[in-house]
Design an enzyme around this catalytic site. Sequence first.
Site, mmCIF file in Angstrom:
data_model
loop_
_atom_site.group_PDB
_atom_site.id
_atom_site.type_symbol
_atom_site.label_atom_id
_atom_site.label_comp_id
_atom_site.label_asym_id
_atom_site.label_seq_id
_atom_site.Cartn_x
_atom_site.Cartn_y
_atom_site.Cartn_z
ATOM 1 N N HIS A 112 -10.578 -3.752 10.511
ATOM 2 C CA HIS A 112 -11.275 -3.849 9.164
ATOM 3 C C HIS A 112 -12.661 -2.947 9.319
ATOM 4 O O HIS A 112 -13.487 -3.072 8.709
ATOM 5 C CB HIS A 112 -11.621 -5.334 8.629
ATOM 6 C CG HIS A 112 -10.596 -6.040 8.058
ATOM 7 N ND1 HIS A 112 -9.489 -6.142 8.687
ATOM 8 C CD2 HIS A 112 -10.399 -6.354 6.640
ATOM 9 C CE1 HIS A 112 -8.532 -6.927 7.909
ATOM 10 N NE2 HIS A 112 -9.173 -7.173 6.725
ATOM 11 N N GLU A 166 0.917 -0.997 0.005
ATOM 12 C CA GLU A 166 0.023 0.086 0.024
ATOM 13 C C GLU A 166 0.949 1.128 -0.106
ATOM 14 O O GLU A 166 0.447 1.886 -0.753
ATOM 15 C CB GLU A 166 -0.870 -0.054 0.998
ATOM 16 C CG GLU A 166 -2.224 -1.049 0.718
ATOM 17 C CD GLU A 166 -1.897 -2.335 1.692
ATOM 18 O OE1 GLU A 166 -0.746 -2.624 2.105
ATOM 19 O OE2 GLU A 166 -3.033 -3.102 1.745
#
Lengths: 333, 320
Positions: free
Chosen positions: A136, A67
């Site tokens: 998450h 990322e």
Amino acid sequence: MPELPDPTHETYYSAAVNEALDEELARDPAVVLLGEDIGVYGGAFGVTRGLFQKYGPERLWETPISENSVVGMAVGAATLGLRPVVEIMFMDFIALTLDQILNSAGKLHYMYNGQVTVPMVLRTPGGAKGGYGPSHSQMLTNLLVGIPGIKVVAPATPAAAKALLKSAIRDPNPVVFIENKRLYPRRGPVSGPDFVQPLECAEIAAPGSDLTLIAYSAMVPLALEVKKGFAAEGGADIEVVDLVSLQPLDTDTVFESVRRTGRVLIVEEACRTGGVGAEVAARIAAECLDVLEAPVLRVAAADTPIPSSMDLEKIVLPGIPDIVRGVHELMAW
Amino acid sequence: MEPKPIDLLLDCFRKMLLIRRFEETLSDLFERGALGGTSHFCIGQEACAVGVISAAADTDYIVSNHRGHGHLLARGLDPVRVFGELMGRTIGYCGGRGGSQHMCAMDHSFLGTNGITGGGIPVATGAAFALKYRKESRLVLAFFGDGAANQGTFHESLNIASLWKLPVLYVCENNRYGMSVPVSASTSCLPIAKRAAAYSMRGVTADGMDLLAVRRVAAECIAHVRSGAGPVLLELETYRFCGHSKNDPRVYRSREEEARWAERDCIVLLGKRLREEFGISPDRLESIRTEVDAEVEQAVAEAQAAPSGDDRCALGGVYA
């Protein structure tokens, strides 16, 4: 809701994002999409579904799970004139990219004295959807609004999602575009390919006269539901302000509403401490003290990670009963 | 018309002297308290910057790191404006906003120095992605040190660049220390160029104190990258003669070690070869040195005389 100019059809929030990507890919060859599983799989939440088949690997670049470098690459590509749109699968994962958001995306235009611009978008779904657990589920707006040089928007409706993403892609600045897993399946009207919406504007989602209820992202539908509940009972007449833009803040719209109502409740899905709500409250306190009839109150997530158990998650996150309690408290002042 | 090879080498010699004199002068300015903040000098590493950059085209992009003055001057930026940037003057390349570690000159295809160790590597990789996407024949030179080779961005970016065959030359100037820590204590895999194998990429190690060797190897790497065959990792073995930044007492290494490396001073070595192999007279080399000294002295004076920025420079331009 404010009237949408020229609504052409109704669709899901996730599909509205997809339409914006599709239309901007078609409009501008400088637009490229980068992200994990955005190709044949169509993205973890199906947002890019069909685009790989339509535009191919030349425009949609499936990246390894890297990322920070992918966001850094988007910055580098943007400085040379591309308009990269990066998907970060869950907002919690932006922690991995913060160096490049903070030290490259937000700083390059300023520190290089305007010699480069960074027209990139980082799309990411924030918020809890029930059971996704600590890594998450978070709404991490607190981390982003303290970063100069980036814009942060968090649209609440399919219409805003589409129009704002198109604006974000066309904007010369880095924009963090916050989607929301709870909003993806919501439906609403959207406009055609020519409609865009300014990034920096808050919206009066529903007018009212007794209390200003300020929200963004998935808290906006909750706020509207609370308004409806009070209206049905002949209670407080609530004005719902959708912040839309978290950086910069459209304080004009907020102050105007507060001057009409004199009471403010801010609701957000992020942790209470040091976030958007705190900033909005501080600015209202500095500018609107003369009209306030009660203290500015906040309803926010507890300062905890988001637990996995759905029962526990409900305890941590703000819900309709919390907002209702806040409204009662303010009206009783 | 192509300049004669000897003229190119003399220009390299001149640029190496310019960098050395620039850095020595900067160090003096810090010692006199004439400058704020800090700087990372590249004294001893001049052949790396000049060798690689002189082997590339002027239109190839450069992304550099915290130790970037050599790269800036090797690319031909105006020393007055580089000094001006370090002094926070409006004539500086970034109006005083960037300073030493954040200097950019897009009119020289210089995409910027970067103060985060390893932070420039993905930016350079993304720039290379843009060039490939637009089918341009330009490439990107990404300079960083041995310390940055242990950042995640190094590994992530090299992996992607190799997968996507991006036109980028990764130049690792291994000066043997990440601030105070010797590379042998920080890096499990040496030479660093060996890591290229993990990313199915060509990796080359060269003597960073030998300008001619750097130029030759860099030219080969650049030809490979420009051919579309994918990125290359070029490791240059070098040594910074000074500390990591100003005020570094260098307690982590011996004066004997420094003396051994000083014997391989890239400027001395090149001067010797220019005299012995290319028949350049000592007087000619000395006159280049004199010219460079005067140029640097003049540049400092000009930069010092320039004005500083105002409120608008400090507060404006956060957004485009």
